[in-house]
Design a protein around this motif. Structure first.
Motif, mmCIF file in Angstrom:
data_model
loop_
_atom_site.group_PDB
_atom_site.id
_atom_site.type_symbol
_atom_site.label_atom_id
_atom_site.label_comp_id
_atom_site.label_asym_id
_atom_site.label_seq_id
_atom_site.Cartn_x
_atom_site.Cartn_y
_atom_site.Cartn_z
ATOM 1 N N ARG A 260 0.811 -1.364 -0.078
ATOM 2 C CA ARG A 260 -0.151 -0.125 0.025
ATOM 3 C C ARG A 260 0.739 1.328 0.086
ATOM 4 N N PHE A 261 0.615 2.080 -0.891
ATOM 5 C CA PHE A 261 1.342 3.524 -0.826
ATOM 6 C C PHE A 261 0.333 4.464 -0.332
ATOM 7 N N GLU A 262 0.785 5.329 0.417
ATOM 8 C CA GLU A 262 0.195 6.754 0.916
ATOM 9 C C GLU A 262 0.330 7.685 -0.235
ATOM 10 N N PRO A 263 -0.316 8.646 -0.294
ATOM 11 C CA PRO A 263 -0.273 9.811 -1.248
ATOM 12 C C PRO A 263 1.256 10.260 -0.828
ATOM 13 N N GLY A 264 2.048 10.499 -1.681
ATOM 14 C CA GLY A 264 3.513 11.170 -1.699
ATOM 15 C C GLY A 264 4.593 10.292 -1.383
ATOM 16 N N THR A 265 4.251 8.744 -1.436
ATOM 17 C CA THR A 265 5.116 8.069 -1.212
ATOM 18 C C THR A 265 5.791 7.630 -2.713
ATOM 19 N N SER A 266 6.976 7.570 -2.747
ATOM 20 C CA SER A 266 7.516 7.430 -4.052
ATOM 21 C C SER A 266 8.312 6.001 -4.328
ATOM 22 N N ALA A 267 8.325 5.546 -5.493
ATOM 23 C CA ALA A 267 8.896 4.250 -5.735
ATOM 24 C C ALA A 267 10.263 4.356 -6.501
ATOM 25 N N GLY A 268 11.244 3.926 -6.114
ATOM 26 C CA GLY A 268 12.338 3.493 -6.858
ATOM 27 C C GLY A 268 13.446 4.733 -6.683
ATOM 28 N N THR A 279 -2.715 4.019 -3.178
ATOM 29 C CA THR A 279 -2.652 2.957 -4.246
ATOM 30 C C THR A 279 -2.007 1.830 -3.756
ATOM 31 N N THR A 280 -2.136 0.862 -4.598
ATOM 32 C CA THR A 280 -1.358 -0.541 -4.137
ATOM 33 C C THR A 280 0.054 -0.469 -5.464
ATOM 34 N N VAL A 281 1.009 -0.884 -5.036
ATOM 35 C CA VAL A 281 2.104 -1.110 -6.037
ATOM 36 C C VAL A 281 2.658 -2.412 -5.767
ATOM 37 N N GLY A 282 2.829 -3.008 -6.979
ATOM 38 C CA GLY A 282 3.465 -4.199 -7.189
ATOM 39 C C GLY A 282 4.749 -4.161 -7.642
ATOM 40 N N VAL A 283 5.992 -4.888 -6.932
ATOM 41 C CA VAL A 283 7.214 -5.081 -7.147
ATOM 42 C C VAL A 283 7.416 -6.364 -8.023
ATOM 43 N N LEU A 284 7.897 -6.081 -9.366
ATOM 44 C CA LEU A 284 8.320 -7.327 -10.171
ATOM 45 C C LEU A 284 9.759 -7.389 -10.299
ATOM 46 N N PRO A 285 10.274 -8.522 -9.740
ATOM 47 C CA PRO A 285 11.573 -8.860 -9.798
ATOM 48 C C PRO A 285 12.510 -9.057 -11.234
ATOM 49 N N MET A 317 18.218 -2.575 -11.913
ATOM 50 C CA MET A 317 18.615 -3.545 -12.512
ATOM 51 C C MET A 317 18.037 -4.771 -12.526
ATOM 52 N N ASP A 318 17.429 -5.112 -10.963
ATOM 53 C CA ASP A 318 16.719 -6.303 -10.749
ATOM 54 C C ASP A 318 15.413 -6.087 -10.314
ATOM 55 N N ASN A 319 14.744 -5.034 -10.465
ATOM 56 C CA ASN A 319 13.231 -4.681 -9.940
ATOM 57 C C ASN A 319 12.748 -3.725 -10.923
ATOM 58 N N LEU A 320 11.421 -3.695 -10.835
ATOM 59 C CA LEU A 320 10.558 -2.593 -11.351
ATOM 60 C C LEU A 320 9.241 -2.731 -10.475
ATOM 61 N N THR A 321 8.571 -1.524 -10.638
ATOM 62 C CA THR A 321 7.279 -1.381 -9.744
ATOM 63 C C THR A 321 6.295 -0.868 -10.748
ATOM 64 N N VAL A 322 5.002 -1.409 -10.430
ATOM 65 C CA VAL A 322 4.012 -1.136 -11.344
ATOM 66 C C VAL A 322 2.858 -0.462 -10.323
ATOM 67 N N ASP A 323 2.034 0.282 -10.765
ATOM 68 C CA ASP A 323 0.735 0.963 -10.014
ATOM 69 C C ASP A 323 -0.451 0.001 -10.422
ATOM 70 N N LEU A 324 -0.802 -0.800 -9.230
ATOM 71 C CA LEU A 324 -1.931 -1.787 -9.605
ATOM 72 C C LEU A 324 -3.191 -1.216 -9.433
ATOM 73 N N GLY A 325 -3.181 0.128 -8.773
ATOM 74 C CA GLY A 325 -4.554 1.019 -8.562
ATOM 75 C C GLY A 325 -4.919 0.644 -6.938
ATOM 76 N N PRO A 326 -5.721 1.868 -6.709
ATOM 77 C CA PRO A 326 -6.256 1.920 -5.304
ATOM 78 C C PRO A 326 -7.059 0.555 -4.566
ATOM 79 N N ASP A 327 -7.843 -0.020 -5.778
ATOM 80 C CA ASP A 327 -8.619 -1.115 -5.413
ATOM 81 C C ASP A 327 -8.177 -2.594 -5.602
#
Ligand SMILES: *Cc1c(COP(=O)(O)O)cnc(C)c1O
Length: 376
Positions: A260-268, A279-285, A317-327
């Motif tokens: 879960r990401f609160e507003p203002g949380t950054s990725a990467g 929102t919800t963020v998924g980490v892909l290895p 190099m080894d990960n990326l992040t995707v926004d899976l949406g709030p729900d």
């Protein structure tokens, strides 16, 4: 959250060899009567895996194989592939010897090279199979001078240690329909090949790559050399389905972490993306160490649960992040597709290439050795 029991893998390129076979059948179906298909399997089969793709191409009716390097040709032979193999690249004297030892055909455009080849063939007590290359406007390998090409061909044809097998050229703009350079190249080559074949009957003339094969049947001559289309990639960077081609490669990973990401949380790295709302963020290895380029940061989309989700933040190099949406109710362990289909959605390699301002060729060739290839 427990990892789901799905059969996922960190980073895998699933290659459908049936698609490779079908694409070769499709290519053969558009060829003029009598023209043969040479499947180009260089650069590890454009990243798909050279040997399995070569075998599938053979099953689909490709009578010839082509590589760029002699090492590739030797690998095909070691895997048990028989039949003609054309090494299309420039060869050092040592590489020329290795090519003959592998029983591969080579390309020549200088008399000195042909003389060296004859000597090596003599020592090996084999016959060096030669294709003479005329540069009709690619500005790369081959000679611009038709008379030099003719002397090279005559030399090969006249030496019992050598056999003149083919005459070839390569197009610079076959993928730009309507341009005038392509027909001019074809005309120049046809004039040369006609004269050559009058003197040396049986020499095969070949010029067309995938784009030329679809663009103009007049370019088919005795053989076409198709690479990109064999893998179901569109030579014109459009939709392969429009040419009856089926993409062979699926690039898959999985959602290793859901947060879960609160507003203002950054990725990467560099905080190039910040959640505007919860929102919800998924980490892909998977990352640029696998060939999923950093230039795709904040650009590409990824398929999760059959839906397109934006890649957000910087690709590591080894990960990326995707926004899976709030729900999102995505569970950790859910498969994710970066290239290919999931449900009714599909991400084409051509789409990924557009994000990078490059071509589909470079996307699949760039997948690193760290990505396991599987064949089905
Ligand atoms: C790579 C290559 C081909 C195949 O080109 P595609 O565009 O992938 O079909 C054909 N001929 C030569 C000389 C090549 O180097």
């Amino acid at each position: 959250m427990a990892l789901s029991t799905r059969n996922v893998e960190r980073a895998v390129a699933r290659v459908d060899v049936g698609a490779v076979e079908g694409n070769c059948r499709r290519l053969r179906s558009v060829l003029r009567a009598g023209a043969e298909l040479c499947a180009v399997v260089k650069a590890d089969g454009y990243g798909h895996g050279m040997v399995p793709c070569a075998e599938a191409a053979r099953a689909g009716g490709a009578t010839w194989l082509a590589t760029a390097t002699v090492g590739e040709a030797a690998e095909l032979r070691a895997a048990g592939l028989v039949g003609p193999i054309l090494v299309q690249g420039a060869l050092t004297p040592e590489e020329a010897q290795l090519a003959l030892e592998a029983g591969a055909d080579v390309v020549a455009w200088r008399e000195g090279f042909v003389r060296h080849l004859a000597e090596v063939a003599g020592e090996l007590e084999s016959v060096g199979r030669v294709h003479v290359k005329l540069d009709t406007g690619m500005g790369r390998l081959g000679t611009f001078d038709p008379e030099e090409a003719r002397r090279v061909a005559d030399l090969a044809a006249g030496d019992p240690r050598l056999a003149l097998i083919g005459a070839m050229t390569h197009f610079a703009t076959a993928d730009e329909p309507g341009d005038e350079h392509f027909p001019a190249q074809l005309e120049r080559f046809a004039a040369f090949a006609d004269g050559l074949r009058a003197a040396h009957p049986g020499v095969i003339a070949h010029a067309a790559n995938s784009a030329a094969t679809f663009r103009d049947p007049a370019a088919h001559l005795d053989m076409v050399r198709c690479g990109v289309a064999v893998y179901g990639l569109d030579p014109f960077q459009g939709d392969p389905a429009e040419r009856g081609l089926e993409p062979a490669l699926t690039l898959e990973t999985y959602v290793a972490a859901v947060k879960r990401f609160e507003p203002g949380t950054s990725a990467g790295y560099g905080r190039t993306w910040t959640a505007g709302g919860a929102t919800t963020v998924g980490v892909l290895p998977i990352g640029y160490g696998d060939g999923w380029r950093r230039g795709l940061s904040n650009r590409a989309e990824v398929l999760v649960e059959g839906r397109r989700r934006p890649l957000v933040g910087t690709v590591s190099m080894d990960n990326l992040t995707v926004d899976l949406g709030p729900d999102a109710e995505t569970v950790e362990g859910e498969p994710a597709v970066l290239i290919g289909a999931q449900g009714s959605e599909r991400i084409l390699c051509e789409e990924v290439a557009r994000h990078l301002a490059t071509i589909n060729y470079e996307v699949t060739c760039g997948l690193s050795a760290r990505v396991r290839r599987t064949y089905a």
